[in-house]
Design an enzyme around this catalytic site. Sequence first.
Site, PDB file in Angstrom:
ATOM      1  N   ASN A 295       0.845  -1.200   0.000  1.00 42.40           N
ATOM      2  CA  ASN A 295       0.000   0.000   0.000  1.00 42.40           C
ATOM      3  C   ASN A 295       0.879   1.247   0.000  1.00 42.40           C
ATOM      4  O   ASN A 295       2.099   1.154   0.000  1.00 42.40           O
ATOM      5  CB  ASN A 295      -0.981  -0.031   1.184  1.00 42.40           C
ATOM      6  CG  ASN A 295      -0.271   0.000   2.515  1.00 42.40           C
ATOM      7  OD1 ASN A 295       0.385   0.968   2.865  1.00 42.40           O
ATOM      8  ND2 ASN A 295      -0.375  -1.094   3.274  1.00 42.40           N
ATOM      9  N   ARG A 296       0.260   2.397  -0.026  1.00 41.68           N
ATOM     10  CA  ARG A 296       0.980   3.657  -0.243  1.00 41.68           C
ATOM     11  C   ARG A 296       1.583   4.291   1.010  1.00 41.68           C
ATOM     12  O   ARG A 296       2.091   5.401   0.961  1.00 41.68           O
ATOM     13  CB  ARG A 296       0.053   4.681  -0.898  1.00 41.68           C
ATOM     14  CG  ARG A 296      -0.393   4.301  -2.285  1.00 41.68           C
ATOM     15  CD  ARG A 296      -1.229   5.394  -2.907  1.00 41.68           C
ATOM     16  NE  ARG A 296      -1.814   4.989  -4.161  1.00 41.68           N
ATOM     17  CZ  ARG A 296      -1.142   4.942  -5.319  1.00 41.68           C
ATOM     18  NH1 ARG A 296       0.124   5.320  -5.363  1.00 41.68           N
ATOM     19  NH2 ARG A 296      -1.749   4.536  -6.407  1.00 41.68           N
TER      20      ARG A 296
END
Length: 224
Positions: free
Chosen positions: A30-31
């Site tokens: 994820n970011r």
Amino acid sequence: KENESLRGVKVLVTAAGTVEPIDPVRYIGNRSSGKMGYAIAAEAVSRGADVVLVSGPSALIPPEGLKEFIPVESAREMMDAVLREAEDSRIVIKAAAVADYHAKEVADQKIKKNDKELTLVLEKNPDILFELGKRKKEGQVLVGFAAETQNLIENAKAKVEKKNLDYIVANDVTKPQAGFNSETNLIKLIRRDGSIEEFPLLSKRELAGIILDRVIEEKKIQKI
Ligand code: C5P
């Protein structure tokens, strides 16, 4: 004089995103950059705390002065480290973006492409913070994070209840300059009693200081 408000207090911080392997060369991630969690860890160190930082993969350099830095990859690895370290921690701050799912089967060899669709079956990861909430000790303070794209307050409040938290730091990740990878954040601090404190756009380090100030003041943190 240095701020010694957390001298002798063990603070456990998690940061960055977990990565969930698919095969030897691929993963689901994820970011999350880890910036918020690393800022909290650095701020707690500067106040004299014994800080253990459990981090998923991140480009950041761990702050100096940590008691321990524990790098992990998957949610399940993070859970092992966190449950162990939480035992004697006074404050636990879970800024990590933990993956909700992992691949049911991790291929031993690199998956070869062909002309067909590829289906990945995902299984639920354990909710580390929920487990911490179940095991919460007398006097322990649990702080969660909630990155939301809709119904921020409502969703965050539900998490405080469900996970038995003292605070949740909610941020709307659809806002520019808030959340993932930015140097700044726009947060609301939500307490167990439902009260909400809203802050202007501030650096992650400044917000780390504010979050720690609130916890120390309101939970009367002293060395135990
Ligand atoms: O449920 P949600 O993922 O939005 O909750 C966010 C909070 O819960 C964060 O503090 C995150 O670190 C924690 N969490 C966790 N284990 C999971 C999912 C989230 O500890 N599997």
